[in-house]
Design an enzyme around this catalytic site. Structure first.
Site, PDB file in Angstrom:
ATOM      1  N   ARG A 150     -48.222  13.603  -3.059  1.00 21.55           N
ATOM      2  CA  ARG A 150     -49.010  12.753  -3.942  1.00 21.55           C
ATOM      3  C   ARG A 150     -50.486  12.786  -3.547  1.00 21.55           C
ATOM      4  O   ARG A 150     -51.363  12.683  -4.386  1.00 21.55           O
ATOM      5  CB  ARG A 150     -48.497  11.317  -3.876  1.00 21.55           C
ATOM      6  CG  ARG A 150     -49.223  10.422  -4.846  1.00 21.55           C
ATOM      7  CD  ARG A 150     -48.593   9.069  -4.962  1.00 21.55           C
ATOM      8  NE  ARG A 150     -48.793   8.268  -3.781  1.00 21.55           N
ATOM      9  CZ  ARG A 150     -48.901   6.944  -3.782  1.00 21.55           C
ATOM     10  NH1 ARG A 150     -48.806   6.286  -4.924  1.00 21.55           N
ATOM     11  NH2 ARG A 150     -49.067   6.268  -2.674  1.00 21.55           N
TER      12      ARG A 150
ATOM     13  N   CYS B  23     -31.339  -2.821  41.954  1.00 20.89           N
ATOM     14  CA  CYS B  23     -30.533  -3.468  40.922  1.00 20.89           C
ATOM     15  C   CYS B  23     -30.738  -4.980  41.022  1.00 20.89           C
ATOM     16  O   CYS B  23     -30.536  -5.556  42.095  1.00 20.89           O
ATOM     17  CB  CYS B  23     -29.067  -3.119  41.123  1.00 20.89           C
ATOM     18  SG  CYS B  23     -27.974  -4.125  40.111  1.00 20.89           S
TER      19      CYS B  23
ATOM     20  N   CYS C   3     -26.979  -6.667  42.121  1.00 24.09           N
ATOM     21  CA  CYS C   3     -26.356  -6.487  43.447  1.00 24.09           C
ATOM     22  C   CYS C   3     -27.384  -6.115  44.499  1.00 24.09           C
ATOM     23  O   CYS C   3     -27.032  -5.920  45.665  1.00 24.09           O
ATOM     24  CB  CYS C   3     -25.244  -5.450  43.374  1.00 24.09           C
ATOM     25  SG  CYS C   3     -25.863  -3.775  43.143  1.00 24.09           S
TER      26      CYS C   3
ATOM     27  N   GLU D 246     -38.791  11.536  -4.456  1.00 18.06           N
ATOM     28  CA  GLU D 246     -39.079  11.196  -3.062  1.00 18.06           C
ATOM     29  C   GLU D 246     -38.388  12.191  -2.134  1.00 18.06           C
ATOM     30  O   GLU D 246     -37.221  12.521  -2.332  1.00 18.06           O
ATOM     31  CB  GLU D 246     -38.538   9.781  -2.821  1.00 18.06           C
ATOM     32  CG  GLU D 246     -39.162   9.060  -1.695  1.00 18.06           C
ATOM     33  CD  GLU D 246     -40.503   8.389  -2.033  1.00 18.06           C
ATOM     34  OE1 GLU D 246     -41.076   8.644  -3.127  1.00 18.06           O
ATOM     35  OE2 GLU D 246     -40.979   7.627  -1.185  1.00 18.06           O
TER      36      GLU D 246
ATOM     37  N   CYS E 151     -28.162   1.800  38.771  1.00 17.75           N
ATOM     38  CA  CYS E 151     -27.577   1.211  39.968  1.00 17.75           C
ATOM     39  C   CYS E 151     -26.315   2.027  40.228  1.00 17.75           C
ATOM     40  O   CYS E 151     -25.453   2.139  39.352  1.00 17.75           O
ATOM     41  CB  CYS E 151     -27.225  -0.251  39.692  1.00 17.75           C
ATOM     42  SG  CYS E 151     -26.087  -0.926  40.899  1.00 17.75           S
TER      43      CYS E 151
ATOM     44  N   ASP F 201     -46.021  -3.537   6.106  1.00 18.14           N
ATOM     45  CA  ASP F 201     -46.400  -3.441   4.693  1.00 18.14           C
ATOM     46  C   ASP F 201     -46.855  -4.803   4.180  1.00 18.14           C
ATOM     47  O   ASP F 201     -47.775  -4.919   3.386  1.00 18.14           O
ATOM     48  CB  ASP F 201     -45.212  -2.981   3.839  1.00 18.14           C
ATOM     49  CG  ASP F 201     -44.880  -1.531   4.108  1.00 18.14           C
ATOM     50  OD1 ASP F 201     -45.565  -0.924   4.961  1.00 18.14           O
ATOM     51  OD2 ASP F 201     -43.938  -1.012   3.486  1.00 18.14           O
TER      52      ASP F 201
ATOM     53  N   ASP G 131     -34.119   0.998  -9.948  1.00 20.09           N
ATOM     54  CA  ASP G 131     -33.877   2.047  -8.952  1.00 20.09           C
ATOM     55  C   ASP G 131     -34.080   1.466  -7.571  1.00 20.09           C
ATOM     56  O   ASP G 131     -34.893   0.568  -7.408  1.00 20.09           O
ATOM     57  CB  ASP G 131     -35.012   3.090  -9.042  1.00 20.09           C
ATOM     58  CG  ASP G 131     -34.732   4.234  -9.962  1.00 20.09           C
ATOM     59  OD1 ASP G 131     -33.564   4.518 -10.215  1.00 20.09           O
ATOM     60  OD2 ASP G 131     -35.720   4.860 -10.396  1.00 20.09           O
TER      61      ASP G 131
ATOM     62  N   LYS H 103     -36.058   1.520  -4.171  1.00 18.57           N
ATOM     63  CA  LYS H 103     -37.369   2.063  -3.806  1.00 18.57           C
ATOM     64  C   LYS H 103     -37.181   2.850  -2.516  1.00 18.57           C
ATOM     65  O   LYS H 103     -37.044   2.295  -1.437  1.00 18.57           O
ATOM     66  CB  LYS H 103     -38.405   0.957  -3.617  1.00 18.57           C
ATOM     67  CG  LYS H 103     -39.784   1.531  -3.382  1.00 18.57           C
ATOM     68  CD  LYS H 103     -40.855   0.459  -3.442  1.00 18.57           C
ATOM     69  CE  LYS H 103     -42.246   1.049  -3.484  1.00 18.57           C
ATOM     70  NZ  LYS H 103     -42.573   1.892  -2.359  1.00 18.57           N
TER      71      LYS H 103
ATOM     72  N   CYS I  91     -20.868  -2.948  41.804  1.00 19.44           N
ATOM     73  CA  CYS I  91     -21.867  -3.868  41.251  1.00 19.44           C
ATOM     74  C   CYS I  91     -21.201  -4.789  40.223  1.00 19.44           C
ATOM     75  O   CYS I  91     -20.588  -4.321  39.259  1.00 19.44           O
ATOM     76  CB  CYS I  91     -22.994  -3.079  40.598  1.00 19.44           C
ATOM     77  SG  CYS I  91     -24.139  -4.125  39.700  1.00 19.44           S
TER      78      CYS I  91
HETATM   79  S1  IVH Z   1     -41.932   5.376  -9.703  1.00 15.50           S
HETATM   80  C1  IVH Z   1     -45.466   5.438 -12.265  1.00 15.50           C
HETATM   81  N1  IVH Z   1     -39.576   5.066  -8.532  1.00 15.50           N
HETATM   82  O1  IVH Z   1     -43.089   4.283  -4.281  1.00 15.50           O
HETATM   83  C2  IVH Z   1     -44.307   5.318 -11.397  1.00 15.50           C
HETATM   84  N2  IVH Z   1     -41.506   5.305  -7.152  1.00 15.50           N
HETATM   85  O2  IVH Z   1     -45.891   2.794  -4.511  1.00 15.50           O
HETATM   86  C3  IVH Z   1     -44.597   5.687  -9.996  1.00 15.50           C
HETATM   87  N3  IVH Z   1     -41.003   5.274  -4.774  1.00 15.50           N
HETATM   88  O3  IVH Z   1     -45.485   6.784  -4.641  1.00 15.50           O
HETATM   89  C4  IVH Z   1     -43.510   5.775  -9.069  1.00 15.50           C
HETATM   90  N4  IVH Z   1     -38.840   5.034  -4.953  1.00 15.50           N
HETATM   91  O4  IVH Z   1     -43.303   7.421  -3.573  1.00 15.50           O
HETATM   92  C5  IVH Z   1     -40.906   5.230  -8.349  1.00 15.50           C
HETATM   93  N5  IVH Z   1     -37.458   4.827  -7.642  1.00 15.50           N
HETATM   94  C6  IVH Z   1     -38.769   4.987  -7.470  1.00 15.50           C
HETATM   95  C7  IVH Z   1     -39.350   5.070  -6.193  1.00 15.50           C
HETATM   96  C8  IVH Z   1     -40.731   5.223  -6.086  1.00 15.50           C
HETATM   97  C9  IVH Z   1     -39.861   5.174  -4.118  1.00 15.50           C
HETATM   98  C10 IVH Z   1     -42.325   5.414  -4.116  1.00 15.50           C
HETATM   99  C11 IVH Z   1     -43.124   6.559  -4.638  1.00 15.50           C
HETATM  100  C12 IVH Z   1     -44.439   5.998  -5.035  1.00 15.50           C
HETATM  101  C13 IVH Z   1     -44.440   4.666  -4.354  1.00 15.50           C
HETATM  102  C14 IVH Z   1     -45.187   3.693  -5.214  1.00 15.50           C
END
Ligand code: IVH
Length: 701
Positions: free
Chosen positions: A162, A442, A445, A199, A460, A49, A139, A141, A465
């Site tokens: 999405r 191996c 041995c 999610e 082995c 990423d 939150d 992610k 051994c």
């Molecule tokens: S909010 C407008 N909250 O991250 C707000 N997204 O790059 C949009 N994701 O497509 C998303 N955890 O799949 C939000 N607690 C969370 C999230 C979350 C994971 C993912 C989601 C979104 C991507 C954004």
């Protein structure tokens, strides 16, 4: 010599900086599109990423410099994720935006400042002051797949991925198989339409189980839980989806239609993100328990650091945290740029992948003789930890990767597990590289290795051994064995090397004086070594002892079964194969492996000595209990249920749950019946997960 060729030289005119930039810009667009497809559509990313973000930021910078070159199809204008052709598609009523990323406090504060500037300029509501921009809902992610689940008059009518943000794939039947997604939301709802966004995930433990199963069936395994969730959700055959344990965690809403309301996001019902999350939870949606309100950027930083620290202990994967301004009217004012919201941001954890060079491939001999290829790497720091070795699993995986000495490889580190190699960067492969030949003997041995039927591994099979013996002794004191913390692997290796320790019984005869001879061994460590072995004689349980012996095919779970069925180690050693196969999960192969283990006179002698030294644990009287989803969890029942509460409480206790008498942060589940009162309110305030009676019963299954 140069003159000879000057004839053919075509003088290329020197490129202008702008031309170079345009070339780069075109390349970046193409490359990012390719990676988008690999990531979102094919679930098979080639780069991390962070590497993606670097390329993306470079493109943004170039486009800022030459805005006339921004095209509609540029990855900066899209959200990524093309639509798979074989599923039907459907437009989202409200676009599903992605999030921008930050990686540090400075970047986060810059994001806050930009939002504030925009707000000051654009805010039409006098009563909304900039103070409302101070409070953010934080939150985790979640690293899964975004989905939108649509309810009309309280009934689930459609679910979408999405997709590209504008249009998603229809995954209604797949989503209906997800157990924690409510099919109905109840009666007398204030809204006629509700789009819940969140999610779809696979829990880490279910991902591991799935891969095990796929391996056994000789089918494709998944690189990570996200890919597994994606592969399971985008199935035309929903029987497959139903078998895979997916869960849905809600984090927001799309369109909310309330008759007579002025907005279409349910502002009159939920004024803050916090209230929205509580509202969704009340409607029966699972939400993450870790979320918090942050009142300033220091608290936001603390939250991010805390989540990064506890990341490996959480049941699901996360790759960062998300902050959303808490006031939802402010969210509306801040609105969106072409690509992402101004009111929300993702703070990504530092990458846990990195490129490095493979210096050598060595072969490690395990305690059961399995030969495991190991990648010896140019040390590289991954997410703060130096990594110099990674597993290559077995011959097949090594061949599939076609990894060669000298290659530049992408290494991944996840939690406590041994790092592994995700891919080889073929562009950086040296010209003279040769494929790796797996040894057929191996390396310790020198005896001939064999490949057993139905096994991926070479082994082995020489029970003398030295490498197997050493690993067996290390296993005995390791976490999977008696977990004797004072006895370090390094010292065991040295004792074996000099011939002082030949088996596990010898360990108990080592003295402090003998240990002090080793360079680097101090008095404290030497005493700890001896003391902790003495202590283990009293604290070892029968199941840990059995597991510590390292009998082939007897892992921690089987050891538990055996420890409940036999009085002590002699009782187990004398058991017949017929008796053994009557036990749960013990088949003929495991039974004969146990029998074989105790047939060896050398091992009998070792066990006799261990008993003499005082290590002879006896069976503990425990109530036989199967591991359930509720084992070790705390639970409380409230409201009117369909049967007397005591009956549910008994069921929960039998499933290994602990009953609490009041709602607190320590409560895992509140089971809510009809007319639930203050307990429910308090649970929602604390973010405790609530279950309906049916959900509780489902958990027992
Ligand atoms: S909010 C407008 N909250 O991250 C707000 N997204 O790059 C949009 N994701 O497509 C998303 N955890 O799949 C939000 N607690 C969370 C999230 C979350 C994971 C993912 C989601 C979104 C991507 C954004």
């Amino acid at each position: 010599m140069a003159e000879q060729f000057s004839f053919f030289e075509t003088k290329e005119p020197k490129k202008t900086q702008k031309e170079i930039d345009i070339e780069r810009l075109t390349f970046l667009k193409k490359e990012l599109k390719r990676h988008n497809k690999l990531y979102h559509t094919l679930d098979n990313p080639e780069i991390s990423d962070q590497e993606y973000d670097v390329l993306f930021k470079e493109l943004v910078a170039l486009e800022n410099q030459y805005p006339e070159l921004i095209t509609k199809d540029s990855p900066t204008q899209k959200i990524g994720g093309e639509v798979l052709s074989f599923l039907a598609t459907q437009k989202h009523r409200l676009r599903m935006y992605g999030l921008d990323n930050v990686f540090s406090l400075e970047e986060y504060e810059a994001f806050l400042q930009k939002g504030k500037n925009y707000f000051i300029k654009e805010n039409p509501y006098k009563e909304l002051s900039t103070i409302t921009l101070d409070t953010w809902w934080a939150d985790p992610k979640l690293d899964g797949l975004a989905a939108e689940i649509i309810y009309e008059n309280g009934e689930l009518v459609m679910a979408l991925t999405r997709g590209d943000g504008e249009e998603g794939e229809v995954i209604t039947s797949a989503v209906r198989t997800i157990r924690n997604v409510p099919q109905h939301l109840g009666e007398n709802l204030p809204f006629t339409r509700l789009e819940v966004r969140g999610e779809v995930l696979m829990l880490k433990k279910d991902f591991e189980k799935l891969n095990e199963k796929q391996k056994k069936l000789n089918q494709k395994t998944f690189a990570n839980p996200r890919n597994a969730a994606a592969g399971s959700l985008r199935q035309l055959d929903t029987r497959i989806t139903a078998e895979r344990k997916l869960i849905f965690l809600a984090y927001g809403v799309g369109q909310v239609i309330i008759p007579q309301a002025e907005d279409e996001i349910g502002l009159s019902l939920w004024k803050t993100q916090e209230a929205l999350m509580q509202g969704l939870s009340k409607l029966g949606f699972a939400i993450s328990k870790e979320s918090e309100l942050c009142k300033n950027s220091q608290q936001a930083l603390n939250f991010c650091e805390k989540m990064e620290t506890i990341r490996d202990t959480l049941p699901y994967e996360l790759d960062g945290v998300v902050y959303k301004v808490n006031n939802r009217l402010v969210q509306q004012v801040l609105a969106f740029t072409a690509r992402s919201p101004r009111f929300a941001i993702a703070w990504k954890f530092s990458s846990r992948k990195a490129e490095t060079i493979l210096k050598a491939i060595t072969i490690q001999v395990g305690r059961t003789g399995v030969l495991t290829p190991v990648a010896e790497l140019e040390p590289v720091s991954i997410g703060g930890v130096m990594v110099s070795r990674a597993t290559l699993h077995n011959e097949e995986e090594l061949k599939a990767l076609d990894v060669r000495v000298g290659d530049t490889v992408l290494v991944q580190r996840a939690g406590d597990v041994i790092p592994d190699i995700l891919s080889v960067n073929l562009e950086k492969r040296p010209d003279n590289s040769v494929p790796y030949e797996f040894p057929t003997f191996c390396p310790v041995c020198q005896s001939k290795a064999v490949k057993l039927k139905d096994e991926a591994a070479w082994r082995c099979v020489n029970i003398d051994c030295p490498a197997q013996k050493l690993q067996g002794i290390i296993h005995f004191v390791s976490k999977a064995g008696l977990d004797i913390i004072g006895v370090g692997e390094k010292w065991v290796e040295k004792l074996v090397e000099i011939g002082r320790v030949k088996n596990i019984a010898d360990l108990f005869t080592v003295t402090v004086k003998e240990l002090l001879v080793f360079e680097g061994m101090g008095e404290v460590s030497a005493n700890k070594f001896v003391d902790s072995l003495n202590e283990a004689k009293h604290t070892a349980t029968l199941n840990r002892f059995i597991s510590a012996l390292g009998i082939r095919l007897v892992g921690e779970q089987t050891a538990k079964t055996l420890a409940q069925a036999f009085e002590n180690i002699d009782d187990l050693a004398n058991a017949s194969v017929d008796k053994l196969i009557t036990l749960q999960d013990i088949g003929p192969e495991v039974a004969s492996s146990i029998k074989n283990y105790f047939l060896s006179s050398e091992r009998q002698e070792v066990i006799t000595r261990l008993k003499e030294y005082g290590l002879n644990p006896q069976r503990q009287e425990v109530v036989a209990q199967k591991e359930t989803a509720l084992t070790g969890k705390t639970i409380l029942f409230t409201g009117t249920l369909s049967k007397p509460r005591q009956e549910f409480e008994k069921q929960a206790e039998e499933a290994g749950a602990k009953l609490l008498s009041a709602v607190s942060k320590n409560l895992n589940y509140l089971v809510v019946g009809e007319k639930a009162g203050s307990k429910l309110e308090k649970a929602q305030k604390l973010g405790v997960q609530t279950l309906t009676e049916q959900e509780f019963l489902d958990l027992l299954k």
